[in-house]
Enzyme design. Sequence first.
Site, PDB file in Angstrom:
ATOM      1  N   ARG A  82       0.803  -1.215   0.000  1.00 27.61           N
ATOM      2  CA  ARG A  82       0.000   0.000   0.000  1.00 27.61           C
ATOM      3  C   ARG A  82       0.849   1.285   0.000  1.00 27.61           C
ATOM      4  O   ARG A  82       0.302   2.377  -0.086  1.00 27.61           O
ATOM      5  CB  ARG A  82      -0.967  -0.012   1.189  1.00 27.61           C
ATOM      6  CG  ARG A  82      -1.934  -1.205   1.135  1.00 27.61           C
ATOM      7  CD  ARG A  82      -3.144  -1.007   2.001  1.00 27.61           C
ATOM      8  NE  ARG A  82      -3.829   0.225   1.644  1.00 27.61           N
ATOM      9  CZ  ARG A  82      -4.820   0.754   2.346  1.00 27.61           C
ATOM     10  NH1 ARG A  82      -5.247   0.149   3.431  1.00 27.61           N
ATOM     11  NH2 ARG A  82      -5.381   1.881   1.969  1.00 27.61           N
ATOM     12  N   HIS A 110      -7.957  -1.891  12.085  1.00 27.09           N
ATOM     13  CA  HIS A 110      -7.567  -0.560  12.544  1.00 27.09           C
ATOM     14  C   HIS A 110      -8.395  -0.150  13.762  1.00 27.09           C
ATOM     15  O   HIS A 110      -9.487  -0.686  13.983  1.00 27.09           O
ATOM     16  CB  HIS A 110      -7.834   0.486  11.452  1.00 27.09           C
ATOM     17  CG  HIS A 110      -6.944   0.400  10.254  1.00 27.09           C
ATOM     18  ND1 HIS A 110      -7.434   0.325   8.965  1.00 27.09           N
ATOM     19  CD2 HIS A 110      -5.582   0.404  10.132  1.00 27.09           C
ATOM     20  CE1 HIS A 110      -6.422   0.277   8.104  1.00 27.09           C
ATOM     21  NE2 HIS A 110      -5.296   0.331   8.782  1.00 27.09           N
ATOM     22  N   CYS A 152     -12.984   4.712   5.627  1.00 30.83           N
ATOM     23  CA  CYS A 152     -11.787   4.361   4.845  1.00 30.83           C
ATOM     24  C   CYS A 152     -11.770   5.013   3.468  1.00 30.83           C
ATOM     25  O   CYS A 152     -10.708   5.183   2.869  1.00 30.83           O
ATOM     26  CB  CYS A 152     -11.709   2.850   4.625  1.00 30.83           C
ATOM     27  SG  CYS A 152     -11.729   1.900   6.132  1.00 30.83           S
TER      28      CYS A 152
HETATM   29  N1  GLY Z   1      -7.995  -4.001   2.565  1.00 31.71           N
HETATM   30  C1  GLY Z   1      -7.663  -2.944   3.404  1.00 31.71           C
HETATM   31  C2  GLY Z   1      -6.339  -3.145   4.027  1.00 31.71           C
HETATM   32  O1  GLY Z   1      -6.042  -4.266   4.354  1.00 31.71           O
HETATM   33  O2  GLY Z   1      -5.552  -2.265   4.206  1.00 31.71           O
END
Ligand code: GLY
Length: 277
Positions: A92, A167, A268
């Site tokens: 990410r 989270h 999100c």
């Molecule tokens: N799918 C969201 C994450 O795992 O960051």
Amino acid sequence: MAGFGRCSHAVVRGIPDSLAGGALRRSGTEGVDTARARREHEHYVRTLGAGLGLEVLELPADEGLPDCVFVEDTAVVCGDTALLSRPGALSRRGEVDATKKVLTQLGLNIVEVIDETATLDGGDILFTGKEFFVGLSDRTNQRGAEILADVFKDYAVSKVSVTGALHLKSFCTMAGPGLIAIGSSDHAQKVLTNMQEMSEHRYDKLTLPDDEAANCVYLNTPEKGHVLLHRTAEEFPESAKVFGKLRDYLLIPVANTELAKVDGGLTCCSILLNKGA
Ligand code: GLY
């Protein structure tokens, strides 16, 4: 708390085809219906834009970044400062570049996490209007929390361990000024107890039977006052009854059946900020 929830802009990002097969998920194998995910996401974006009057900046999806729709994780904005995150998941990290570009264009003061030992996901950062709570999770570590505290020096920053969820905000968000939405699971309740013990402030709480439903989006708009985007009665009937008891709120149910399969909640999918702040 004056001005809490007041926002002028929302940054969102499209859903790539690669999400269905490539987005990270903690558990489950149920397939994502991409067309339905896009319809639900469009409703979310339209609600923020045409519905509530925010200026929406929509970044294009990137097929190389399956989780890119979850923009919240890429930055923490408070006042005119944006702390770009350093996502805990390697896959990410590349999402942050597009966020940096758009937040720079908006004229925010940009701070980047340089320390390569730090990880920080925006989904772990809860701003109550009075202070920050940082969830220490699989994605956010102590160093990330220290850097956030250093950047937002005007506010107290407390760390709280997160277990049982991706989270902190997976089960704990703000549902209004001084009002914490919290799930009912032992994991969520433990987090709330720890937060209350660390805080000098007193908060009301809105306890939702379903942890996922405790991820909701609060806004305070000049025209509509208190607004809450929350998960639908079809998804979470018992939690919807709890939301239904809120008085003086415009309640907007928003379905999120598909992105939830890859651990995405309502918060999100946007970075909300107030350019007039
Ligand atoms: N799918 C969201 C994450 O795992 O960051």
